[in-house]
Design a protein around this motif. Structure first.
Motif, mmCIF file in Angstrom:
data_model
loop_
_atom_site.group_PDB
_atom_site.id
_atom_site.type_symbol
_atom_site.label_atom_id
_atom_site.label_comp_id
_atom_site.label_asym_id
_atom_site.label_seq_id
_atom_site.Cartn_x
_atom_site.Cartn_y
_atom_site.Cartn_z
ATOM 1 N N LYS A 152 0.822 -1.197 0.000
ATOM 2 C CA LYS A 152 0.000 0.000 0.000
ATOM 3 C C LYS A 152 0.863 1.256 0.000
ATOM 4 O O LYS A 152 0.519 2.254 -0.655
ATOM 5 C CB LYS A 152 -0.912 -0.004 1.224
ATOM 6 N N SER A 153 1.972 1.226 0.724
ATOM 7 C CA SER A 153 2.879 2.377 0.718
ATOM 8 C C SER A 153 3.444 2.619 -0.675
ATOM 9 O O SER A 153 3.540 3.764 -1.129
ATOM 10 C CB SER A 153 4.013 2.148 1.724
ATOM 11 N N ARG A 154 3.793 1.522 -1.350
ATOM 12 C CA ARG A 154 4.291 1.645 -2.711
ATOM 13 C C ARG A 154 3.219 2.190 -3.647
ATOM 14 O O ARG A 154 3.502 3.045 -4.506
ATOM 15 C CB ARG A 154 4.776 0.275 -3.197
ATOM 16 N N GLN A 155 1.994 1.738 -3.476
ATOM 17 C CA GLN A 155 0.897 2.230 -4.304
ATOM 18 C C GLN A 155 0.647 3.716 -4.076
ATOM 19 O O GLN A 155 0.424 4.473 -5.027
ATOM 20 C CB GLN A 155 -0.378 1.430 -4.016
ATOM 21 N N ARG A 156 0.689 4.143 -2.806
ATOM 22 C CA ARG A 156 0.511 5.572 -2.527
ATOM 23 C C ARG A 156 1.628 6.397 -3.133
ATOM 24 O O ARG A 156 1.393 7.502 -3.640
ATOM 25 C CB ARG A 156 0.439 5.796 -1.008
ATOM 26 N N SER A 157 2.836 5.845 -3.097
ATOM 27 C CA SER A 157 3.958 6.560 -3.706
ATOM 28 C C SER A 157 3.761 6.725 -5.207
ATOM 29 O O SER A 157 4.006 7.797 -5.768
ATOM 30 C CB SER A 157 5.265 5.813 -3.421
ATOM 31 N N LEU A 158 3.296 5.644 -5.867
ATOM 32 C CA LEU A 158 3.045 5.737 -7.311
ATOM 33 C C LEU A 158 1.922 6.726 -7.613
ATOM 34 O O LEU A 158 1.998 7.475 -8.604
ATOM 35 C CB LEU A 158 2.689 4.349 -7.855
ATOM 36 N N GLN A 159 0.889 6.716 -6.765
ATOM 37 C CA GLN A 159 -0.211 7.664 -6.971
ATOM 38 C C GLN A 159 0.272 9.101 -6.818
ATOM 39 O O GLN A 159 -0.136 9.988 -7.593
ATOM 40 C CB GLN A 159 -1.336 7.375 -5.985
ATOM 41 N N ARG A 160 1.149 9.353 -5.834
ATOM 42 C CA ARG A 160 1.685 10.707 -5.671
ATOM 43 C C ARG A 160 2.526 11.110 -6.870
ATOM 44 O O ARG A 160 2.477 12.261 -7.319
ATOM 45 C CB ARG A 160 2.509 10.784 -4.376
ATOM 46 N N ASP A 161 3.302 10.153 -7.388
ATOM 47 C CA ASP A 161 4.125 10.465 -8.564
ATOM 48 C C ASP A 161 3.258 10.816 -9.773
ATOM 49 O O ASP A 161 3.556 11.770 -10.507
ATOM 50 C CB ASP A 161 5.027 9.268 -8.905
ATOM 51 N N ARG A 162 2.186 10.035 -9.977
ATOM 52 C CA ARG A 162 1.302 10.338 -11.107
ATOM 53 C C ARG A 162 0.616 11.689 -10.926
ATOM 54 O O ARG A 162 0.482 12.469 -11.876
ATOM 55 C CB ARG A 162 0.261 9.227 -11.266
ATOM 56 N N ALA A 163 0.162 11.962 -9.682
ATOM 57 C CA ALA A 163 -0.476 13.252 -9.423
ATOM 58 C C ALA A 163 0.503 14.406 -9.625
ATOM 59 O O ALA A 163 0.144 15.467 -10.148
ATOM 60 C CB ALA A 163 -1.037 13.278 -8.002
ATOM 61 N N ARG A 164 1.772 14.191 -9.241
ATOM 62 C CA ARG A 164 2.777 15.236 -9.413
ATOM 63 C C ARG A 164 3.054 15.503 -10.890
ATOM 64 O O ARG A 164 3.206 16.651 -11.316
ATOM 65 C CB ARG A 164 4.070 14.834 -8.686
#
Length: 361
Positions: free
Chosen positions: A243-255
């Motif tokens: 889940k931490s990895r998924q949140r990191s990917l989501q933040r990268d896409r949002a950025r």
């Protein structure tokens, strides 16, 4: 010994997911005593409501055959077949309601326990079905002992009921042997009704107790250990690392999406390297200016870099940049408190743009 320890460790109630998975695989609580009770009830209903008229019709047919036996044409096989067909139809009409009632009541008893559904898992071959150890456990385990106890109770009750009824009607049954066929069937039906009534009451008690037992046993077998609960939680809600990895990917896409919006902004307010806020304002779109991107430190520098690359004005106003960064979220209109300060910057942008468009003398 290992199985006993495993059962002792299963202290947690089964989760909704485990119950749902068990039902999907066809593992549902089912009492075999309920269909047996339904069958006995069907026979009793037949004896009370259908058999009297059936006995009359069958007795009439048999009486005609026996009374005029010397007149029956039996010259060849065709005549014998016709006689056999006549008797078979009479017996079939006599027994068909009983068969239909037993099937209908049995199906109803099964359907009322669990909604029928196709389950491939139930017909899939399993090695455990031919395992001697598993078979021994099923036969002599708690479930096997319960089944043995139920069978023994039914045999004893049936034997006692038959003995009591036959003891009181023993001589009446002997007298019925010397009467007409219809009278024999009537005596047999009366005795059978008495026996079935007693059996029905006992079977009903056993079926009710068995339904509760089967559901309790099924629920107990589905219990989980604490580790199983943790593992299922990870599978359902996700492993914390995943889940931490998924949140990191989501933040990268949002950025990345946010950075793409910088090139469509009208101006950028910076401080001068710690904060950066990109605003978009178009008169035709209406409304107040919108924050399309904001960032701190490295992201702020990246916003400035993209703005300068696309010819978007960058204004250094530390108090304004810091305040908007803290109070306004992305894709939101700026609040009225910033209207005057931002309006002055927008006016400068429009003025510079108008001057740039004027033709040079």
């Amino acid at each position: 010994m290992a199985d006993e320890e495993d059962k002792e460790s299963k202290t947690e109630d089964p989760s909704e997911k485990k119950i749902r998975d068990a039902i999907d695989k066809g593992n549902v609580p089912f009492s075999r005593e309920a269909p047996i009770f339904a069958s006995v009830l069907a026979i009793l209903v037949y004896l009370v409501f259908f058999m009297p008229s059936g006995v009359d019709d069958l007795s009439r047919t048999l009486g005609d055959v026996f009374q005029h036996a010397d007149e029956l044409p039996l010259a060849n096989g065709r005549d014998a077949l016709a006689l056999f067909r006549q008797l078979a139809m009479a017996v079939g009409a006599f027994l068909l309601p009983a068969l239909a009632l037993m099937i209908g009541f049995g199906v109803a008893a099964a359907v009322l326990q669990n909604v029928p559904q196709p389950v491939v898992e139930r017909i899939r071959p399993k090695l455990s079905h031919i395992s001697l150890a598993k078979g021994f456990k099923r036969t002599f385990g708690s479930q096997g002992l319960v089944e043995f106890g139920k069978s023994l109770a039914k045999v004893l009750v049936t034997g006692i009921a038959v003995a009591i009824v036959m003891r009181s009607d023993f001589f009446a049954a002997l007298d019925g042997l010397h009467t007409e066929p219809g009278a024999i069937l009537t005596v047999m039906a009366s005795d059978t009704r008495q026996v079935l009534t007693v059996i029905l009451i006992i079977t009903a008690l056993i079926a009710v107790a068995d339904i509760f037992w089967q559901r309790y046993h099924w629920f107990t077998e589905l219990k989980m250990t604490k580790q199983e609960v943790k593992d299922e939680f990870k599978q359902t809600d996700g492993d914390p690392l995943v889940k931490s990895r998924q949140r990191s990917l989501q933040r990268d896409r949002a950025r990345r999406r946010m950075m793409d919006e910088v090139s469509r902004s009208t101006l950028v307010v910076a401080n001068p390297t710690h904060f950066a806020v990109a605003l978009r304002y178009v008169r035709e779109e209406g409304g107040a200016p919108v924050v399309v991107a904001k960032g701190q430190d490295l992201i702020a520098l990246r916003i400035r870099e993209i703005a300068e690359k696309n010819g978007i004005p960058v204004f250094e106003d530390p108090p304004l940049a810091r305040s908007m960064f803290a109070q306004v979220s992305i894709d939101s209109f700026i609040p009225p408190i910033f209207y005057q300060a931002v309006a002055e910057l927008v006016q400068k942008v429009f003025a510079a743009d108008a001057a740039h468009r004027q033709p040079q003398p």
